[in-house]
Design an enzyme around this catalytic site. Structure first.
Site, PDB file in Angstrom:
ATOM      1  N   TYR A 161       0.834  -1.206   0.000  1.00 51.98           N
ATOM      2  CA  TYR A 161       0.000   0.000   0.000  1.00 51.98           C
ATOM      3  C   TYR A 161       0.868   1.256   0.000  1.00 51.98           C
ATOM      4  CZ  TYR A 161      -3.097   3.612   1.958  1.00 51.98           C
ATOM      5  OH  TYR A 161      -3.799   4.773   2.202  1.00 51.98           O
ATOM      6  N   LYS A 165       1.313   4.014  -3.058  1.00 51.08           N
ATOM      7  CA  LYS A 165       1.022   5.425  -2.809  1.00 51.08           C
ATOM      8  C   LYS A 165       2.248   6.298  -3.067  1.00 51.08           C
ATOM      9  CE  LYS A 165      -3.262   5.988  -1.159  1.00 51.08           C
ATOM     10  NZ  LYS A 165      -4.231   6.932  -1.757  1.00 51.08           N
ATOM     11  N   ASN A 190      -3.913   9.857  10.319  1.00 50.32           N
ATOM     12  CA  ASN A 190      -4.965   9.247  11.140  1.00 50.32           C
ATOM     13  C   ASN A 190      -6.126  10.196  11.437  1.00 50.32           C
ATOM     14  OD1 ASN A 190      -2.284   7.709  11.928  1.00 50.32           O
ATOM     15  ND2 ASN A 190      -3.984   6.331  12.382  1.00 50.32           N
ATOM     16  N   VAL A 228      -2.756  -4.878  19.290  1.00 46.88           N
ATOM     17  CA  VAL A 228      -1.852  -5.580  18.387  1.00 46.88           C
ATOM     18  C   VAL A 228      -0.417  -5.358  18.844  1.00 46.88           C
ATOM     19  CG1 VAL A 228      -1.015  -5.739  16.014  1.00 46.88           C
ATOM     20  CG2 VAL A 228      -3.461  -5.434  16.464  1.00 46.88           C
ATOM     21  N   ASP A 315       6.833   2.431  13.541  1.00 49.43           N
ATOM     22  CA  ASP A 315       6.833   2.598  14.985  1.00 49.43           C
ATOM     23  C   ASP A 315       6.126   3.867  15.431  1.00 49.43           C
ATOM     24  OD1 ASP A 315       9.018   3.739  13.538  1.00 49.43           O
ATOM     25  OD2 ASP A 315       9.874   4.407  15.433  1.00 49.43           O
TER      26      ASP A 315
END
Length: 355
Positions: A161, A165, A190, A228, A315
């Site tokens: 992805y 992009k 985000n 996660v 990270d």
């Protein structure tokens, strides 16, 4: 701007842009999407023309776009749960198909406002230099025109992805230099808000949505919040209202915005995913007046178990937004706690019977 096209108008960001354009401006809006559920109440608006289905199969797409002042490109597969297992579709959606669109837009001398992703930055320099570099801001702060773009190996298919992009960004920039394409690229950090994703187990949808929807669903259904790899990754989160204001400023300032890439995010809203889970519990406790949410359980889960084989991650994503501040006269204003409160209140209003 008199006429603007929104490709992917039925998605999370697109639906909020359509709402803002029709309620806060006098622009005519053309929209393409396969799904209109988020914008159904705007379909009859006299300044909105909606075209259903795959925009790349619309035989009159070029004719319809030709009369627009700007084309806002949002259409893409952007679900982390699909990156590892659907590499062909992800690369087609995020490079091969929109590459032809770029050619079309350049041919008609239109202004392309392209939504890329903060994922093009990949891993931070700090993550490659060991624990002693973690506290160095210069190795963590992501700058549009300076930071290297560090992606993982090919076998880590999650990067398909970001790679697609990134290549599209380079394609757009090449068309700008060689064919005179007018462009502005946005790297979102985000964006969050109502209508973001479906809630698994609560609403219809396929696959695994992004973290906020997973947390909302878990809280509504009384299930543990999935962390996660322990929820150690750091992200910044920005409410969609701040993002919409940035886009309106871009459209109002073509001379300042064209030919540039902008980070759009809220550096003050940085949190680990584990911290986000705590803030979500607090938002639910406040909205429902049920303190039991403060002790809602969590569950650690590996990235491979949650997303599938080939997953990898960055990270930290901390944006430098000086360029947007200076050139767009824009500043994000909504704190993370307030953004989450709004999201939780809206979700509870829609799914009150689940609580």
């Amino acid at each position: 701007m008199k006429r603007v096209a929104v490709l992917g108008c039925g998605g999370f960001i697109g639906s909020h842009l359509v709402e803002a354009f029709l309620s806060r401006t006098q622009m005519e809006v053309l929209g393409w999407d396969a799904d209109s559920r988020r914008i159904d109440h705007w379909l009859d608006h006299p300044r909105f023309s909606f075209f259903s289905g795959d925009l790349y199969r619309d035989p009159k797409l070029e004719e319809k776009l030709a009369g627009c002042d700007a084309v806002i490109s949002l259409a893409a597969i952007c679900w982390p749960s699909r990156y590892a297992g659907e590499g062909i579709a992800v690369i087609e959606s995020n490079f091969l198909q929109p590459a032809r669109l770029v050619e079309m837009i350049a041919r008609h001398r239109l202004w392309l406002i392209h939504f890329s992703t903060s994922e093009v930055y990949g891993k931070t320099l700090a993550s490659q230099l060991g624990p002693e570099a973690e506290s160095r801001l210069d190795l963590n702060l992501l700058r549009e025109d300076e930071s290297p773009l560090l992606l993982g190996p090919v076998q880590r298919a999650r990067w398909s992805y970001a790679c697609a992009k990134q290549l599209l960004e380079r394609w757009i920039f090449a068309y700008h230099r060689e064919r005179g394409l007018k462009f502005t690229m946005v790297r979102p950090f985000n964006f969050i808000g109502p209508r973001m994703d479906f809630l698994p187990g609560v609403e219809d949808g396929e696959g695994t949505p992004r973290v906020l929807a997973c947390f909302l669903s878990a809280l509504l259904r009384g299930e543990p919040l999935p962390l996660v790899d322990g929820g150690q990754a750091r992200r910044t989160f920005m409410h969609i209202d701040d993002a919409v204001n940035a886009l309106l400023n871009i459209l109002e300032r073509p001379e300042a915005a064209q030919g540039r890439i902008f980070n759009l995010g809220h550096p003050g809203n940085e949190a680990t995913i584990r911290e986000l889970a705590r803030l979500m519990r607090e938002a639910f406790a406040g909205a429902t007046e049920q303190r039991s949410y403060l002790d809602h359980p969590e569950a650690n889960i590996s990235a491979e178990e949650f997303y599938g084989e080939g997953y990898d991650d960055s990270d930290r994503r901390l944006p430098d937004i000086r360029k947007a501040r200076e050139l767009l006269n824009w500043e994000p204003k909504i704190a993370l706690e307030e953004a989450l409160r709004r999201i939780v209140v809206e979700a509870l209003a829609r799914h009150a019977t689940e609580v």
